[in-house]
Design a protein around this motif. Structure first.
Motif, PDB file in Angstrom:
ATOM      1  N   ILE A 140       5.354  -2.288 -17.880  1.00 37.12           N
ATOM      2  CA  ILE A 140       4.346  -1.321 -17.456  1.00 37.12           C
ATOM      3  C   ILE A 140       3.943  -1.604 -16.010  1.00 37.12           C
ATOM      4  N   ILE A 141       4.023  -0.564 -15.201  1.00 41.75           N
ATOM      5  CA  ILE A 141       3.678  -0.656 -13.795  1.00 41.75           C
ATOM      6  C   ILE A 141       2.161  -0.571 -13.632  1.00 41.75           C
ATOM      7  N   GLY A 142       1.572  -1.564 -12.978  1.00 38.39           N
ATOM      8  CA  GLY A 142       0.129  -1.563 -12.763  1.00 38.39           C
ATOM      9  C   GLY A 142      -0.276  -0.843 -11.486  1.00 38.39           C
ATOM     10  N   GLY A 143      -1.564  -0.632 -11.330  1.00 46.34           N
ATOM     11  CA  GLY A 143      -2.084   0.042 -10.147  1.00 46.34           C
ATOM     12  C   GLY A 143      -3.444   0.630 -10.444  1.00 46.34           C
ATOM     13  N   ASN A 144      -3.850   1.623  -9.663  1.00 47.62           N
ATOM     14  CA  ASN A 144      -5.110   2.308  -9.895  1.00 47.62           C
ATOM     15  C   ASN A 144      -4.957   3.283 -11.067  1.00 47.62           C
ATOM     16  N   PHE A 145      -5.913   3.249 -11.990  1.00 41.56           N
ATOM     17  CA  PHE A 145      -5.807   4.101 -13.179  1.00 41.56           C
ATOM     18  C   PHE A 145      -6.272   5.511 -12.859  1.00 41.56           C
ATOM     19  N   ARG A 146      -5.433   6.492 -13.214  1.00 40.62           N
ATOM     20  CA  ARG A 146      -5.760   7.915 -13.020  1.00 40.62           C
ATOM     21  C   ARG A 146      -6.038   8.528 -14.384  1.00 40.62           C
ATOM     22  N   ASN A 147      -7.274   8.855 -14.637  1.00 44.13           N
ATOM     23  CA  ASN A 147      -7.705   9.249 -15.970  1.00 44.13           C
ATOM     24  C   ASN A 147      -7.091  10.567 -16.428  1.00 44.13           C
ATOM     25  N   VAL A 148      -6.926  11.518 -15.515  1.00 44.50           N
ATOM     26  CA  VAL A 148      -6.432  12.837 -15.905  1.00 44.50           C
ATOM     27  C   VAL A 148      -5.023  12.773 -16.479  1.00 44.50           C
ATOM     28  N   SER A 149      -4.251  11.761 -16.094  1.00 41.20           N
ATOM     29  CA  SER A 149      -2.870  11.634 -16.577  1.00 41.20           C
ATOM     30  C   SER A 149      -2.622  10.344 -17.354  1.00 41.20           C
ATOM     31  N   HIS A 150      -3.665   9.503 -17.502  1.00 36.67           N
ATOM     32  CA  HIS A 150      -3.527   8.203 -18.185  1.00 36.67           C
ATOM     33  C   HIS A 150      -2.400   7.383 -17.542  1.00 36.67           C
ATOM     34  N   SER A 151      -2.379   7.379 -16.216  1.00 36.03           N
ATOM     35  CA  SER A 151      -1.284   6.712 -15.503  1.00 36.03           C
ATOM     36  C   SER A 151      -1.817   5.745 -14.451  1.00 36.03           C
ATOM     37  N   PHE A 152      -0.917   4.873 -13.982  1.00 34.55           N
ATOM     38  CA  PHE A 152      -1.240   3.932 -12.924  1.00 34.55           C
ATOM     39  C   PHE A 152      -0.526   4.368 -11.646  1.00 34.55           C
ATOM     40  N   ILE A 153      -1.281   4.470 -10.567  1.00 32.56           N
ATOM     41  CA  ILE A 153      -0.766   5.031  -9.319  1.00 32.56           C
ATOM     42  C   ILE A 153      -1.181   4.152  -8.142  1.00 32.56           C
ATOM     43  N   GLY A 154      -0.797   4.563  -6.943  1.00 34.30           N
ATOM     44  CA  GLY A 154      -1.224   3.886  -5.731  1.00 34.30           C
ATOM     45  C   GLY A 154      -0.165   2.967  -5.147  1.00 34.30           C
ATOM     46  N   VAL A 155      -0.505   2.323  -4.034  1.00 29.76           N
ATOM     47  CA  VAL A 155       0.467   1.505  -3.308  1.00 29.76           C
ATOM     48  C   VAL A 155       0.934   0.311  -4.142  1.00 29.76           C
ATOM     49  N   ASN A 156       0.061  -0.234  -4.977  1.00 30.09           N
ATOM     50  CA  ASN A 156       0.480  -1.355  -5.826  1.00 30.09           C
ATOM     51  C   ASN A 156       1.518  -0.907  -6.859  1.00 30.09           C
ATOM     52  N   ALA A 157       1.337   0.289  -7.405  1.00 30.85           N
ATOM     53  CA  ALA A 157       2.306   0.828  -8.358  1.00 30.85           C
ATOM     54  C   ALA A 157       3.655   1.030  -7.676  1.00 30.85           C
ATOM     55  N   GLN A 158       3.629   1.612  -6.477  1.00 29.12           N
ATOM     56  CA  GLN A 158       4.880   1.829  -5.739  1.00 29.12           C
ATOM     57  C   GLN A 158       5.573   0.506  -5.415  1.00 29.12           C
ATOM     58  N   ALA A 159       4.790  -0.491  -4.992  1.00 23.38           N
ATOM     59  CA  ALA A 159       5.360  -1.800  -4.659  1.00 23.38           C
ATOM     60  C   ALA A 159       5.978  -2.452  -5.889  1.00 23.38           C
ATOM     61  N   ASN A 160       5.319  -2.316  -7.040  1.00 26.21           N
ATOM     62  CA  ASN A 160       5.863  -2.879  -8.280  1.00 26.21           C
ATOM     63  C   ASN A 160       7.186  -2.226  -8.658  1.00 26.21           C
ATOM     64  N   ILE A 161       7.253  -0.917  -8.542  1.00 33.93           N
ATOM     65  CA  ILE A 161       8.480  -0.199  -8.889  1.00 33.93           C
ATOM     66  C   ILE A 161       9.633  -0.626  -7.986  1.00 33.93           C
ATOM     67  N   SER A 162       9.336  -0.869  -6.711  1.00 35.97           N
ATOM     68  CA  SER A 162      10.381  -1.206  -5.735  1.00 35.97           C
ATOM     69  C   SER A 162      11.069  -2.534  -6.045  1.00 35.97           C
ATOM     70  N   ARG A 163      10.521  -3.321  -6.967  1.00 39.17           N
ATOM     71  CA  ARG A 163      11.109  -4.608  -7.335  1.00 39.17           C
ATOM     72  C   ARG A 163      12.215  -4.467  -8.372  1.00 39.17           C
ATOM     73  N   TYR A 164      12.359  -3.261  -8.947  1.00 39.90           N
ATOM     74  CA  TYR A 164      13.308  -3.090 -10.051  1.00 39.90           C
ATOM     75  C   TYR A 164      14.509  -2.228  -9.651  1.00 39.90           C
ATOM     76  N   LEU A 165      15.663  -2.569 -10.235  1.00 36.09           N
ATOM     77  CA  LEU A 165      16.865  -1.755 -10.113  1.00 36.09           C
ATOM     78  C   LEU A 165      17.046  -1.025 -11.441  1.00 36.09           C
ATOM     79  N   ILE A 166      16.980   0.295 -11.397  1.00 39.13           N
ATOM     80  CA  ILE A 166      16.918   1.116 -12.603  1.00 39.13           C
ATOM     81  C   ILE A 166      18.222   1.892 -12.780  1.00 39.13           C
ATOM     82  N   ASP A 167      18.696   1.973 -14.002  1.00 34.65           N
ATOM     83  CA  ASP A 167      19.926   2.731 -14.270  1.00 34.65           C
ATOM     84  C   ASP A 167      19.668   4.233 -14.276  1.00 34.65           C
ATOM     85  N   LYS A 168      18.633   4.642 -15.013  1.00 34.81           N
ATOM     86  CA  LYS A 168      18.369   6.078 -15.178  1.00 34.81           C
ATOM     87  C   LYS A 168      16.866   6.341 -15.156  1.00 34.81           C
TER      88      LYS A 168
END
Length: 252
Positions: A140-168
């Motif tokens: 689970i990618i962490g970051g700022n919680f966005r209530n309208v979508s129940h999601s984590f967003i922001g620069v920390n979320a983007q930085a976390n995603i950039s650490r992974y190599l994803i197939d699909k």
């Protein structure tokens, strides 16, 4: 009685931000058709925004429909698209699922499989669906919680995603425009989705028929990073030609 109903609907809207037709019908002991007429009255007075199955109070700067309402919209269509997506997921895959309710439908189907995969997501709801699965590794990618979508967003979320190599990656969008690309209501959400696309080898854009030829303000990416488009109905000939010329696989 109508005045009392309208006041109760507005009270619930102010408390929760959204209401469902079915819930209001049961609570106020009237038909769903009566509730729809009440919501139409309030929409004319610009006190709410109606959508399929309910209504919500739109935010001035974030016009996305709350996730609890989106889960009830085009539910059957999302299940159809999710089944199509499952055909592309194999043992050993690392997959990204965004915070869309379409991705949540995919996760719900994955829960019933024995696939040995890794799921990377910024969705709290997807985390809750897959948290106890025995063969799915959940990130689970962490970051700022966005209530309208129940999601984590922001620069920390983007930085976390950039650490992974994803197939699909399986993402959705608020709309898609010909020769432009998928767009989103939220700038932060669009940046997270773009990061998923950048980290993934093969990208699947999963959108129902209502998203075609509809544009919102924030561009997620152009079509160059989209490998496959999965939808519920055959799009127009113009779209079919565009996908063919762009070498994008179309599944409907």
């Amino acid at each position: 009685m109508k005045y009392d109903r309208l006041q109760e609907i507005l009270r619930q809207l102010n408390n929760t931000g959204s209401v469902k037709v079915t819930d209001l019908s049961k609570k106020l002991n009237v038909t769903e058709e009566t509730i729809r007429k009440d919501l139409a009255t309030l929409e004319k007075e610009k006190k709410l925004k109606r959508v399929r199955g309910g209504a919500y109070l739109p935010n001035t700067f974030d016009k996305e429909v709350p996730v609890l309402l989106r889960e009830t919209m085009f539910k059957e269509e999302k299940q159809i698209m999710a089944k199509k997506c499952l055909k592309f997921i194999e043992d050993g895959d690392s997959i990204a699922l965004d915070s869309s309710t379409t991705a949540l439908s995919i996760a719900t189907l994955l829960k019933m499989t024995t696939l040995q995969i890794t799921v990377i997501s910024n969705s709290l709801d997807i985390a809750n669906v897959l948290k106890d699965h025995k063969t799915i590794k959940l990130i689970i990618i962490g970051g700022n919680f966005r209530n309208v979508s129940h999601s984590f967003i922001g620069v920390n979320a983007q930085a976390n995603i950039s650490r992974y190599l994803i197939d699909k990656a399986f993402i959705s969008s608020s709309g898609i425009s010909l020769n432009i690309g998928p767009t989103d209501y939220s700038e932060d959400e669009s940046l997270v989705r773009k990061q998923f696309l950048l980290q993934s080898q093969r990208n699947y854009l999963v959108v129902d028929h209502t998203k075609f030829d509809f544009r919102t303000i924030h561009l997620i990416d152009d079509f160059s990073h989209i490998s496959t488009v999965i939808t519920d109905k055959k799009p127009s000939g113009e779209w079919i030609d565009f996908f063919k010329n762009s070498k994008i696989q179309l599944i409907y």
